[in-house]
Design a protein around this motif. Structure first.
Motif, PDB file in Angstrom:
ATOM      1  N   PHE A 331       0.828  -1.212   0.000  1.00 15.53           N
ATOM      2  CA  PHE A 331       0.000   0.000   0.000  1.00 15.53           C
ATOM      3  C   PHE A 331       0.847   1.239   0.000  1.00 15.53           C
ATOM      4  N   PRO A 335      -1.555   1.269   6.772  1.00 18.61           N
ATOM      5  CA  PRO A 335      -2.526   0.214   6.499  1.00 18.61           C
ATOM      6  C   PRO A 335      -3.974   0.596   6.811  1.00 18.61           C
ATOM      7  N   MET A 336      -4.198   1.664   7.568  1.00 22.35           N
ATOM      8  CA  MET A 336      -5.577   2.010   7.912  1.00 22.35           C
ATOM      9  C   MET A 336      -6.272   2.776   6.782  1.00 22.35           C
ATOM     10  N   VAL A 363      -7.022 -10.727   6.338  1.00 21.72           N
ATOM     11  CA  VAL A 363      -8.070 -11.557   6.926  1.00 21.72           C
ATOM     12  C   VAL A 363      -9.456 -11.156   6.459  1.00 21.72           C
ATOM     13  N   ARG A 367     -13.106 -14.105   6.126  1.00 25.28           N
ATOM     14  CA  ARG A 367     -14.026 -14.542   7.171  1.00 25.28           C
ATOM     15  C   ARG A 367     -15.246 -13.634   7.312  1.00 25.28           C
ATOM     16  N   PHE A 418     -12.022  -1.786  11.088  1.00 29.31           N
ATOM     17  CA  PHE A 418     -10.950  -2.404  11.864  1.00 29.31           C
ATOM     18  C   PHE A 418     -11.518  -3.228  13.017  1.00 29.31           C
ATOM     19  N   PRO A 421     -16.084  -7.474  14.080  1.00 27.75           N
ATOM     20  CA  PRO A 421     -15.741  -8.888  14.237  1.00 27.75           C
ATOM     21  C   PRO A 421     -16.206  -9.722  13.043  1.00 27.75           C
TER      22      PRO A 421
ATOM     23  N   PRO B  28      -9.669  -0.196   5.555  1.00 33.39           N
ATOM     24  CA  PRO B  28      -8.394  -0.485   6.199  1.00 33.39           C
ATOM     25  C   PRO B  28      -7.891  -1.897   5.911  1.00 33.39           C
ATOM     26  N   HIS B  29      -6.564  -2.036   5.933  1.00 34.66           N
ATOM     27  CA  HIS B  29      -5.965  -3.330   5.648  1.00 34.66           C
ATOM     28  C   HIS B  29      -5.603  -4.076   6.924  1.00 34.66           C
ATOM     29  N   LEU B  30      -5.854  -3.463   8.066  1.00 33.91           N
ATOM     30  CA  LEU B  30      -5.637  -4.143   9.342  1.00 33.91           C
ATOM     31  C   LEU B  30      -6.998  -4.445   9.951  1.00 33.91           C
ATOM     32  N   HIS B  31      -7.070  -5.571  10.662  1.00 31.89           N
ATOM     33  CA  HIS B  31      -8.326  -5.933  11.309  1.00 31.89           C
ATOM     34  C   HIS B  31      -8.054  -6.466  12.702  1.00 31.89           C
ATOM     35  N   THR B  32      -9.017  -6.262  13.579  1.00 29.50           N
ATOM     36  CA  THR B  32      -8.914  -6.819  14.918  1.00 29.50           C
ATOM     37  C   THR B  32      -8.903  -8.345  14.817  1.00 29.50           C
ATOM     38  N   THR B  33      -8.326  -8.976  15.817  1.00 26.52           N
ATOM     39  CA  THR B  33      -8.273 -10.437  15.771  1.00 26.52           C
ATOM     40  C   THR B  33      -9.559 -11.068  16.302  1.00 26.52           C
ATOM     41  N   THR B  34     -10.411 -10.256  16.950  1.00 23.54           N
ATOM     42  CA  THR B  34     -11.653 -10.799  17.486  1.00 23.54           C
ATOM     43  C   THR B  34     -12.649 -11.021  16.356  1.00 23.54           C
ATOM     44  N   SER B  35     -13.065 -12.272  16.158  1.00 26.68           N
ATOM     45  CA  SER B  35     -14.040 -12.546  15.114  1.00 26.68           C
ATOM     46  C   SER B  35     -15.385 -12.865  15.751  1.00 26.68           C
TER      47      SER B  35
END
Lengths: 445, 336
Positions: A331, A335-336, A363, A367, A418, A421, B28-35
């Motif tokens: 990018f 990343p945000m 990710v 998901r 971000f 969930p 955003p290309h970052l995500h929290t790990t909580t699914s």
């Protein structure tokens, strides 16, 4: 003392330790540069040179008529190889001037400087603004708004405060941090110049507390050089560096919805922009280079680099040990809010604060699940919107409600997506919604 | 790594696939790990103390009801997934929660057939009919329970004594719940027994302590909005307390309100269901206080001894409206 901050927001992992301690390095001159004629918000430039011309570093090679625009300059000395449309890091193909490095001669050190007043303290604001415009300075944090426009607010909006935006709240990026540590005096002088241009106004320096060395250094130099600037340490929280959030944190003033900081008497400039203003006024240098953080989880040697505008991303990545064998995403920016790239021949532009290369699989797409109404996006949104509702209105094409629920206030910081969930691409839906709603408004009027 | 020219990037590059394609996505290309999935399974974990206490107090009948309900709920979800031709969603944990919650609201003597029916209704009508996870209006477990209450009024109100009280796990030693005792015989049960759960009642509503342990876990991990238990329980204490203050002989005191019946289970695990509770903070307060008001009215003046189920279901129905009319003030918005 409580650390100044704003409400809501998120805490992504910082990943700044990769480069925060590394001094700025100068990139060896690239073989070629591609200077886009548009690197700013506003009217694109017209080329001032033709194929085959010889150009010198600092020479103005593109400009346009009008207020909201900024000229571009040759970042290396050499020969104009071609003028054509090449991939731009902001997407699409944009007209660019391809300059081949003329390293054969010894002329590489020669440089064209800006015509400027010999003593800035005696110069008029108009004169200084003219130099800023001629230097092609734009918002270097990523927005790309021409700086001379911001420095010349309408007379009915009196300005009493200038904030230096030293937050750099995006993960991974450390370019502003390094500049604040290494170019402290120049930045402070840049601030003094800006305050003079704006008239009577107090200077504030907003820095997130994770850059304690920058805070300390700024405080020391402000005292030593007898400036009347206030260093304001800010909570480490994303998006602390968003203009509206920063004005709220530092001055407790709320920029009205749909308004700009100048509506509450404030002008904000990023560290890189302020340094560029210093370089233009004091040294007569236009924007031909900038500091960029080239980093990521797979680089052998992430760095903060001073690189010429127009240098291809791949040159910078290669310089930092990127082999591209495992790279999944690259990018421009953090990343945000950064923009994913598909072609690494794109050039560094004035607004490139970072180049982040990630080897891990994203990710988000994998998901995605239905919205479970957890409300995390609501608790995260710094603008106090209901992101999940905005996404649903877009999905259901209910654009009137979308506007009623404040979609145009979204700053697209990415906090909602971000924390989601269910990995719903909320910002993407909101962007689509904004476009559709705008189209609707246009066709209705 | 060659420098592109307009010519080379047009025709030739189509022939050869690049070695390594880059992934394009919107920021955003970052995500929290909580699914969502991990949240659901942690809710199951948070329910385990209550389930364990149910088994401790009621022994085998509790095991049978819990297993039956969970299995029936998961199977119903799987069958409906198949019928709708979609991928299986049983691993997301939400059907397990529904099955487990339903079981904890049932009397220990309830029939296996009735339990299966309740779970089928909870998942089939309560959740999947609305479109599956995230789309249901009512808490599925409570909808299943409401169906059973209407269909088996006697079975659903026959309570057995905990094994710890009767000395052995004898089925059919029937007793009344503390709320029933109060409503119909005007007899109070001791707070200590109420707190640890040594009283008659449905499987999960007996031990306030076990539920609180799980509930606090949810609050600390922020998988439940603290405003909901605070406003619901706080509302019951205040509203119930007002009645008690005016007529202490006629109405029970606030502590009895808190500890008896399914209030604590409902306040921590059912009212907090993310899908069916509001998302704006103001709406959440209204939601909690609304539930408290309905609960106290049913307990004090209604025909039923307990009102947790209906208080939550009724406020679930109002949730979309509450969300709609409590739009928060946007940053910088001028109050008009």
């Amino acid at each position: 003392m409580n650390t100044a901050t704003f409400s809501r927001g998120v805490h992504p992992h910082e990943y700044k330790e990769l480069t925060s301690h590394k001094p700025i390095e100068k990139l060896p001159a690239p073989e070629s540069v591609f200077i886009p004629l548009q690197q700013h918000i506003g009217k694109p430039c017209e080329p001032l040179v033709a194929k085959g011309d010889t150009v010198t570093t600092g020479q103005k090679i593109g400009d346009a008529e009008g207020l909201v625009t900024a000229p571009v300059h040759a970042s290396i000395s050499g020969v104009v190889k071609s003028i054509g449309h090449f991939p731009h890091p902001l997407g699409g193909r944009v007209e660019m001037i391809h300059i081949q490095n003329g390293s054969t001669g010894a002329s590489s050190d020669s440089e064209i400087l800006l015509d400027r007043p010999s003593d800035w303290e005696k110069a008029s604001p108009e004169e200084l603004i003219r130099v800023v415009r001629e230097a092609g300075i734009v918002g270097m944090g990523g927005a790309g708004f021409p700086a001379h426009v911001k420095l010349n607010p309408p007379p009915d909006k009196p300005i009493d405060a200038f904030i230096l935006n030293g937050c750099e709240c995006e993960p991974y990026l450390t370019a502003d941090h390094r500049m604040m540590v290494e170019n402290t005096d120049e930045i402070l002088l840049g601030m003094a110049i800006i305050c003079k241009i704006l008239g009577k106004c107090k200077g504030y320096i907003g820095i997130e507390k994770n850059k304690s060395d920058a805070i300390q250094r700024m405080q020391e130099r402000v005292e030593a050089l007898h400036y009347e600037f206030a260093v304001v340490p800010l909570e480490v929280k994303y998006p602390q560096g968003a203009e509206k959030m920063l004005v709220q944190s530092v001055l407790k003033r709320k920029v009205p919805a749909g308004g700009l900081p100048l509506d509450v008497g404030v002008v904000v400039h990023n560290v890189g922009t302020t340094l560029a203003i210093h370089d233009a006024i004091i040294n007569g240098k236009p924007v031909t280079q900038r500091v960029v953080t080239v980093t990521g989880d797979g680089l052998r040697d992430p760095k903060n680099i001073l690189a010429p505008v127009g240098a291809p991303f791949q040159d910078l990545l290669t310089y930092c040990g990127e082999t591209m064998s495992e790279t999944k995403q690259v990018f421009m920016g953090g990343p945000m809010m950064g923009l994913a790239q598909y072609d690494l021949s794109v050039p560094l532009v004035k607004t490139t604060s970072g180049i982040v290369s990630l080897h891990q699989e994203p990710v988000g797409a994998i998901r995605q699940m239905p919205c479970i109404q957890c409300g995390n996006c609501v608790s995260a949104c710094p603008m106090n919107l209901i992101p999940t509702r905005l996404a649903r209105y877009t999905q259901n094409q209910r654009y009137t409600e979308l506007v009623d629920w404040g979609v145009f206030n979204c700053i697209e910081c990415g906090s909602c997506a971000f924390v989601c969930p269910s990995s719903i691409p909320l910002v993407q839906w909101i962007r689509v919604g904004k476009n559709k709603a705008r189209q609707g408004q246009k066709s209705a009027s | 790594m060659s420098i592109p020219s307009p010519a080379s990037s047009k025709g030739k590059s189509k022939l050869k696939e690049p070695e390594n394609l880059l992934i394009l996505a919107s920021s955003p290309h970052l995500h929290t790990t909580t699914s969502t999935q991990s949240i659901m399974w942690q809710v199951v974990l948070a329910l385990s103390p209550a389930a364990t206490m149910a088994i401790y107090y009621f022994r085998w009948p509790a095991v049978v009801i819990i297993l039956t309900s969970v299995i029936a709920a998961v199977l119903t979800e799987a069958v409906i997934n198949r019928l709708k031709g979609e991928t299986l969603t049983i691993t997301d944990g939400s059907a397990v929660i529904t099955g487990l919650l339903l079981a904890l609201t049932l009397p220990p003597t309830f029939s296996i057939g009735g339990t299966i029916l309740g779970a089928v209704v909870a998942i089939g009508i309560g959740k999947q009919l609305f479109g599956g996870l995230g789309y249901n209006i009512f808490n599925p477990a409570l909808l299943g329970r409401a169906f059973l209450q209407a269909s088996f009024p006697i079975g659903m109100t026959t309570w057995s004594t905990p094994a710890t009280l009767a000395g052995s796990a004898v089925d059919g030693v029937s007793t009344a719940t503390p709320l029933g005792l109060y409503k119909f015989e005007h007899a109070l049960t001791g707070y200590a027994d109420l707190f640890v759960g040594n009283v008659g009642g449905s499987l999960g509503e007996t031990s306030a302590l076990a539920i609180l342990i799980g509930g606090l876990y949810l609050l600390i991990r922020r998988f439940a909005d603290w405003r909901i238990p605070v406003s619901y329980l706080g509302g019951v204490v205040i509203i119930g307390g007002i009645f008690w203050a005016f007529a202490p002989n006629q109405f029970p005191d606030p502590v009895f309100h808190l500890l008896s019946g399914g209030l604590i289970l409902g306040a921590f695990f059912m009212a907090t269901d993310m899908v069916t509770s509001p998302i704006t903070h103001l709406a959440t307060w209204i939601y909690g206080i609304g539930m408290a008001l309905i609960l106290v009215i049913i307990r004090l003046f209604g025909g039923l001894p307990e009102g947790v189920m209906y208080s939550i279901l009724l406020m679930n129905a109002v949730t979309p409206l509450l969300n709609r009319y409590t739009r928060p003030k946007i940053f910088g918005e001028v109050q008009s």
